[in-house]
Design an enzyme around this catalytic site. Structure first.
Site, mmCIF file in Angstrom:
data_model
loop_
_atom_site.group_PDB
_atom_site.id
_atom_site.type_symbol
_atom_site.label_atom_id
_atom_site.label_comp_id
_atom_site.label_asym_id
_atom_site.label_seq_id
_atom_site.Cartn_x
_atom_site.Cartn_y
_atom_site.Cartn_z
ATOM 1 N N HIS A 75 32.275 22.999 24.451
ATOM 2 C CA HIS A 75 33.041 22.479 25.584
ATOM 3 C C HIS A 75 32.180 21.906 26.707
ATOM 4 O O HIS A 75 32.666 21.130 27.525
ATOM 5 C CB HIS A 75 33.914 23.591 26.183
ATOM 6 N N GLU A 129 36.278 22.636 29.187
ATOM 7 C CA GLU A 129 35.645 21.314 29.237
ATOM 8 C C GLU A 129 35.832 20.670 30.603
ATOM 9 O O GLU A 129 34.899 20.078 31.160
ATOM 10 C CB GLU A 129 36.222 20.397 28.153
ATOM 11 N N SER A 224 44.359 26.708 22.195
ATOM 12 C CA SER A 224 43.849 25.396 21.806
ATOM 13 C C SER A 224 44.660 24.252 22.415
ATOM 14 O O SER A 224 45.830 24.057 22.083
ATOM 15 C CB SER A 224 43.847 25.267 20.287
ATOM 16 N N SER A 268 40.219 23.192 16.039
ATOM 17 C CA SER A 268 39.655 24.529 16.253
ATOM 18 C C SER A 268 40.153 25.530 15.205
ATOM 19 O O SER A 268 39.953 26.728 15.356
ATOM 20 C CB SER A 268 40.031 25.026 17.656
#
Length: 287
Positions: A75, A129, A224, A268
């Site tokens: 990230h 992120e 996610s 993911s």
């Protein structure tokens, strides 16, 4: 006989594969390793890695560590993370995604070259992120998740728009169009499509996949961001789409009614988990 098929395009993106490879390589020669935050937004994979020695820590714990090795996940991280590591003699194993690192640099350059411009990031507020992106400019960015957040922007001042790498391309285009509508005459607006194409390309692929089956099982982690986007895409073309995080979430009675079942997941979602789901479904429909 029920047809059960796993989407060959689903599974980890390159950035996640690289991070997990780095963790496994380090753990092969050491008794343990720390990771700042979940290495991937999938609790099943996090648990698998925990069993072989990967210990997830938060930012508070990170600040208290000294003389250890810490993996930084895909990230990306803000500059202060690296400063803390240097101060505490922490060896950093940097698995930051190259696409994310390039985006961090773009945002930093825009801020340095145009200090009076507004830096706007289309992304999930609080996402790992996004925090790394904000940190490049001392958290002075404006974060917008949807059109409702656009009121945060001053449309009489210069605007630079970027996007979190895992956001929807359609969503980004809608934000661009809405800003252009509201922009005051003569104001400079620059926007950069910084969405990862490995992620964006999953959308048309997974849309085609979901249309082929009576029932779709989408396997993803609750945290996610990419998973939520791809699940919504599946459900938009196939209303019989179910979201599961593990085998325990599956409604086997509901599944038995389907003649064909497609299994897919987020960037993911590990392939081994989708295979586990397939095996469990195959056993159930044979009963």
């Amino acid at each position: 006989m029920t047809i059960i098929e796993i989407d060959k395009q689903s599974g980890f993106c390159n950035g996640v594969v690289r991070a997990i490879d780095k963790a496994e390589q380090e753990l092969a020669t050491s008794s343990g390793l720390y990771c700042l935050g979940d290495i991937v937004h999938n609790s099943q994979e996090v648990e698998r890695l925990r069993r072989i020695g990967l210990q997830t820590i938060d930012n508070k714990q990170f600040r208290e560590l000294k003389d250890v090795k810490v993996l930084l996940r895909a990230h990306g991280e803000p500059p202060e993370t690296y400063k803390i590591a240097e101060q505490n003699r922490i060896t950093v194993i940097d698995a930051s995604c190259r696409v994310v690192l390039a985006l961090q640099q773009k945002i930093k350059n825009a801020h340095e070259n145009f200090p009076n411009a507004q830096i706007v990031i289309f992304g999930k507020s609080g996402h790992a992120e996004v925090l790394g992106l904000e940190g490049q400019i001392n958290y002075n960015a404006i974060i917008v998740e949807n059109e409702d957040d656009l009121d945060k922007i001053d449309f009489s001042r210069q605007i630079f728009l970027f996007s979190q790498t895992t956001m929807s391309l359609d969503g980004f285009e809608k934000i661009v169009a809405e800003i252009q509508k509201r922009l005051q005459k003569g104001v400079n607006f620059r926007y950069y499509d910084t969405i990862c194409r490995q992620v964006a390309n999953r959308i048309p692929e997974i849309r085609k996949f979901a249309q082929k089956f009576d029932l779709v099982i989408f396997v993803g982690g609750q945290k996610s961001s990419n998973g939520k986007v791809l699940f919504d895409v599946c459900r938009s073309v196939n209303k019989n789409t179910l979201f599961v995080s593990s085998v325990e979430d599956i409604d086997f009675e509901q599944i038995k009614q389907a003649k064909s079942i497609g299994i897919c997941g987020a960037t993911s979602t590990p392939v081994w988990l989708m295979e586990k789901v397939k095996s469990a479904i195959a056993s159930a429909v044979e009963c």
